[in-house]
Design a protein around this motif. Sequence first.
Motif, PDB file in Angstrom:
ATOM      1  N   ASP A 139      43.101  38.051  78.309  1.00 15.18           N
ATOM      2  CA  ASP A 139      42.389  36.812  78.581  1.00 15.18           C
ATOM      3  C   ASP A 139      43.187  35.608  78.107  1.00 15.18           C
ATOM      4  O   ASP A 139      43.220  34.570  78.766  1.00 15.18           O
ATOM      5  CB  ASP A 139      41.020  36.826  77.885  1.00 15.18           C
ATOM      6  N   GLU A 140      43.819  35.773  76.969  1.00 17.72           N
ATOM      7  CA  GLU A 140      44.660  34.693  76.451  1.00 17.72           C
ATOM      8  C   GLU A 140      45.743  34.316  77.455  1.00 17.72           C
ATOM      9  O   GLU A 140      45.944  33.151  77.758  1.00 17.72           O
ATOM     10  CB  GLU A 140      45.363  35.131  75.158  1.00 17.72           C
ATOM     11  N   VAL A 141      46.431  35.358  77.946  1.00 21.55           N
ATOM     12  CA  VAL A 141      47.510  35.101  78.893  1.00 21.55           C
ATOM     13  C   VAL A 141      46.964  34.434  80.145  1.00 21.55           C
ATOM     14  O   VAL A 141      47.555  33.510  80.693  1.00 21.55           O
ATOM     15  CB  VAL A 141      48.248  36.408  79.269  1.00 21.55           C
ATOM     16  N   LEU A 142      45.782  34.906  80.570  1.00 21.37           N
ATOM     17  CA  LEU A 142      45.158  34.337  81.764  1.00 21.37           C
ATOM     18  C   LEU A 142      44.841  32.856  81.546  1.00 21.37           C
ATOM     19  O   LEU A 142      45.091  32.014  82.419  1.00 21.37           O
ATOM     20  CB  LEU A 142      43.877  35.113  82.086  1.00 21.37           C
ATOM     21  N   THR A 143      44.312  32.550  80.398  1.00 22.81           N
ATOM     22  CA  THR A 143      44.026  31.155  80.070  1.00 22.81           C
ATOM     23  C   THR A 143      45.315  30.341  80.066  1.00 22.81           C
ATOM     24  O   THR A 143      45.374  29.220  80.580  1.00 22.81           O
ATOM     25  CB  THR A 143      43.383  31.066  78.668  1.00 22.81           C
ATOM     26  N   GLU A 144      46.355  30.947  79.518  1.00 21.98           N
ATOM     27  CA  GLU A 144      47.640  30.262  79.451  1.00 21.98           C
ATOM     28  C   GLU A 144      48.155  29.990  80.859  1.00 21.98           C
ATOM     29  O   GLU A 144      48.624  28.890  81.156  1.00 21.98           O
ATOM     30  CB  GLU A 144      48.623  31.139  78.694  1.00 21.98           C
ATOM     31  N   ILE A 145      48.042  31.003  81.718  1.00 20.92           N
ATOM     32  CA  ILE A 145      48.492  30.821  83.095  1.00 20.92           C
ATOM     33  C   ILE A 145      47.693  29.711  83.759  1.00 20.92           C
ATOM     34  O   ILE A 145      48.245  28.838  84.429  1.00 20.92           O
ATOM     35  CB  ILE A 145      48.345  32.140  83.889  1.00 20.92           C
ATOM     36  N   THR A 146      46.385  29.732  83.546  1.00 23.82           N
ATOM     37  CA  THR A 146      45.542  28.691  84.122  1.00 23.82           C
ATOM     38  C   THR A 146      46.022  27.305  83.708  1.00 23.82           C
ATOM     39  O   THR A 146      46.169  26.408  84.547  1.00 23.82           O
ATOM     40  CB  THR A 146      44.082  28.878  83.673  1.00 23.82           C
ATOM     41  N   SER A 147      46.311  27.157  82.431  1.00 23.75           N
ATOM     42  CA  SER A 147      46.703  25.807  82.019  1.00 23.75           C
ATOM     43  C   SER A 147      48.105  25.469  82.501  1.00 23.75           C
ATOM     44  O   SER A 147      48.409  24.314  82.799  1.00 23.75           O
ATOM     45  CB  SER A 147      46.571  25.645  80.502  1.00 23.75           C
ATOM     46  N   LEU A 148      48.953  26.516  82.620  1.00 25.60           N
ATOM     47  CA  LEU A 148      50.279  26.269  83.188  1.00 25.60           C
ATOM     48  C   LEU A 148      50.164  25.789  84.629  1.00 25.60           C
ATOM     49  O   LEU A 148      50.869  24.871  85.060  1.00 25.60           O
ATOM     50  CB  LEU A 148      51.132  27.534  83.147  1.00 25.60           C
TER      51      LEU A 148
END
Lengths: 153, 153
Positions: free
Chosen positions: A5-14
Amino acid sequence: MSKADEVLTEITSLLKSNKIKITPQRLLIAEALIKLGHPTISEIYRYAAERSPLIGLATVYRTIHLFKKFGLIGELTKMRGRTRFEVRNSLHMNVECIFCGNITDIHSPLLKRALSSLKREGVKVIDCEVLIKSVCDNCHKKIKIARSLKSVI
Amino acid sequence: MSKADEVLTEITSLLKSNKIKITPQRLLIAEALIKLGHPTISEIYRYAAERSPLIGLATVYRTIHLFKKFGLIGELTKMRGRTRFEVRNSLHMNVECIFCGNITDIHSPLLKRALSSLKREGVKVIDCEVLIKSVCDNCHKKIKIARSLKSVI
DNA sequence: CTGTTTGCAAAAAATTTGCATGTTC
DNA sequence: GAACATGCAAATTTTTTGCAAACAG
């Protein structure tokens, strides 16, 4: 919050910071990349289609290109010629079993040092992909290796 | 005897020792791999077809598979998704310019050490391919890099 | 000679593209 | 509402395969 989920959130903000529109398809494909680890296009497609049957294969291709263009994912080449993708996180080596095709990640301080050394010599290092061909423990046990596995290393 | 000829001779004897038949096509394709460095299938085909117009594309594919199977060549992945091949000689890193696509080889003692270290930990290392994305001097001079080239390293 | 390899053409697989419609911001 | 993303189908490109003829050992 799980690692995925963290990575997904990171991708979203990227995506947001690059002014790329967020769509359900893109998030699903990002999720597939994270959950599956080193998937091929068709594995991503299958994952996505199971959850959202209307998704088109073309969208997967387009999204993968987009992610690559923005440096979100890297590309690996597997034995049988099929391309696999992975989310670019920290520097690591991919170790692939030449029998079963499984890929695992290994982190290596020495690899980091090798790249730092290159940088000091003036090479503009942007990214680095390492694919090590190997035999995993499972396959090593199961298979009597007939032909000699000549190592170049 | 030039370096290229040496490698060609070596390939020839490798083929013989593996009881693979020597044919003009196979030698021509080996030559293309050596001379061109990191060619794609179609570059190899073009090279071969210029010298021996009757050669078929299928032969190039079959020969590349054969060479791969016997560990003579390795496979790299390039930006635009086309696969490139190279003669497997000593361990090295491939440095690819993300603008012009040129690939050069760099040898690194630290990479060797990283792999030795893996071996000591029990990983059965058979081969290792390293692809570093970079910007070559030429392109660096020519191009004002607009978008930020975020490095993960 | 015998088994392999080749070129060709056809088949299959993978990837890209055009366009009307639907979505994000 | 404007610009962009999507799904679909068709087009293109890449890779594999079947087979008779040619060739290497």
